[in-house]
Design a protein around this motif. Sequence first.
Motif, PDB file in Angstrom:
ATOM      1  N   LEU A 154      26.047  44.248  67.557  1.00  0.00           N
ATOM      2  CA  LEU A 154      25.815  45.494  67.972  1.00  0.00           C
ATOM      3  C   LEU A 154      25.148  44.964  69.573  1.00  0.00           C
ATOM      4  O   LEU A 154      24.376  44.354  69.738  1.00  0.00           O
ATOM      5  CB  LEU A 154      24.505  46.011  67.052  1.00  0.00           C
ATOM      6  N   ASP A 190      23.396  46.287  73.083  1.00  0.00           N
ATOM      7  CA  ASP A 190      22.706  47.334  73.999  1.00  0.00           C
ATOM      8  C   ASP A 190      23.915  47.501  74.980  1.00  0.00           C
ATOM      9  O   ASP A 190      24.516  46.588  75.363  1.00  0.00           O
ATOM     10  CB  ASP A 190      21.733  47.079  74.305  1.00  0.00           C
ATOM     11  N   THR A 192      25.015  50.149  70.534  1.00  0.00           N
ATOM     12  CA  THR A 192      23.798  50.830  70.250  1.00  0.00           C
ATOM     13  C   THR A 192      22.614  50.965  71.319  1.00  0.00           C
ATOM     14  O   THR A 192      22.056  50.094  71.757  1.00  0.00           O
ATOM     15  CB  THR A 192      23.304  50.060  68.901  1.00  0.00           C
ATOM     16  N   TYR A 233      27.345  54.655  69.576  1.00  0.00           N
ATOM     17  CA  TYR A 233      26.108  55.059  69.115  1.00  0.00           C
ATOM     18  C   TYR A 233      25.005  55.450  70.053  1.00  0.00           C
ATOM     19  O   TYR A 233      24.329  54.264  70.349  1.00  0.00           O
ATOM     20  CB  TYR A 233      25.642  54.316  67.767  1.00  0.00           C
ATOM     21  N   LYS A 268      15.543  53.986  70.676  1.00  0.00           N
ATOM     22  CA  LYS A 268      14.969  52.575  70.426  1.00  0.00           C
ATOM     23  C   LYS A 268      13.442  52.653  71.334  1.00  0.00           C
ATOM     24  O   LYS A 268      13.346  53.416  72.266  1.00  0.00           O
ATOM     25  CB  LYS A 268      15.638  51.477  71.264  1.00  0.00           C
ATOM     26  N   CYS A 321      19.806  54.046  65.682  1.00  0.00           N
ATOM     27  CA  CYS A 321      21.261  54.063  66.373  1.00  0.00           C
ATOM     28  C   CYS A 321      21.815  52.671  65.587  1.00  0.00           C
ATOM     29  O   CYS A 321      23.118  52.663  65.257  1.00  0.00           O
ATOM     30  CB  CYS A 321      21.416  53.821  67.865  1.00  0.00           C
ATOM     31  N   LEU A 322      20.937  51.695  65.297  1.00  0.00           N
ATOM     32  CA  LEU A 322      21.527  50.643  64.562  1.00  0.00           C
ATOM     33  C   LEU A 322      21.748  50.747  63.309  1.00  0.00           C
ATOM     34  O   LEU A 322      23.000  50.295  62.802  1.00  0.00           O
ATOM     35  CB  LEU A 322      20.371  49.612  64.789  1.00  0.00           C
ATOM     36  N   ALA A 344      25.097  52.609  62.996  1.00  0.00           N
ATOM     37  CA  ALA A 344      26.127  51.453  63.115  1.00  0.00           C
ATOM     38  C   ALA A 344      26.392  50.754  62.006  1.00  0.00           C
ATOM     39  O   ALA A 344      27.477  50.614  61.220  1.00  0.00           O
ATOM     40  CB  ALA A 344      26.163  50.539  64.143  1.00  0.00           C
TER      41      ALA A 344
END
Length: 237
Positions: free
Chosen positions: A23, A25, A127, A153, A163, A168-169, A172
């Motif tokens: 994932l 950023d 994410t 996401y 966040k 969003c994590l 996913a």
Amino acid sequence: MTIETENDPYGLRDLTRRARIVLWDFDGPICRLFAGHSAEQVATDLVSWLESRGLHGLLTDTERESLDPHVVLRAVDRRHPGSDLVAELEERLTQEELRAASSAWPTPYADPLVRTWAAVGARLAVTTNNSPRVVRKYLASRGLVDCFAPHIYGRTQELRHLKPDPHCLNRALNAMGVASGDALMIGDTPSDLEAAERAGVPFLGYARNGKKAKLLRAAGADVVLESLEPLLRLLRT
């Protein structure tokens, strides 16, 4: 706990071994979104737009002077959640991010790292607190969309889910059908670290300079890279 060796001084092999999905950023690990389009000016313009509508008192002095567009957006959402005002402000920020994507700087080693990780079988997702429209535009410009799609996401109209909320994590993880312990998040801010911890996802910090590295370590990040090159070298070997 990561296991460091002479050939793997950051313990990356141990950290990445179980990572079935990675994932990412967006602004930081993949690119510097506002490298050629000042985030500080965007924040100032958002504040000016609010003031032009007679909403000067909506922000505190600290929020007004933060020079961070996400601080401005979050502050307005806290006071008027789900309002047309928030929707319009978010769209203004998205348009600024879309402009910024045209002059964003790729993070060194990020492009080959993404391609290599995808090639060796890991599944990748973004994410981020940025608009997913912006992510897609940037990835398309680098030929990287297929490495991530459809797993992008980003920011939604539900701004409380930005966040450090792990929303969003978790989106996913659920979409990709993977347990949190079998994922890895790459992020560059303490809010990324907090989101990963709340989602139960192992975290790898990336910092483009010593100041950002210090902030991540102070927040509790065990592994912080100031270059993605060691990670790329590990995957290639």
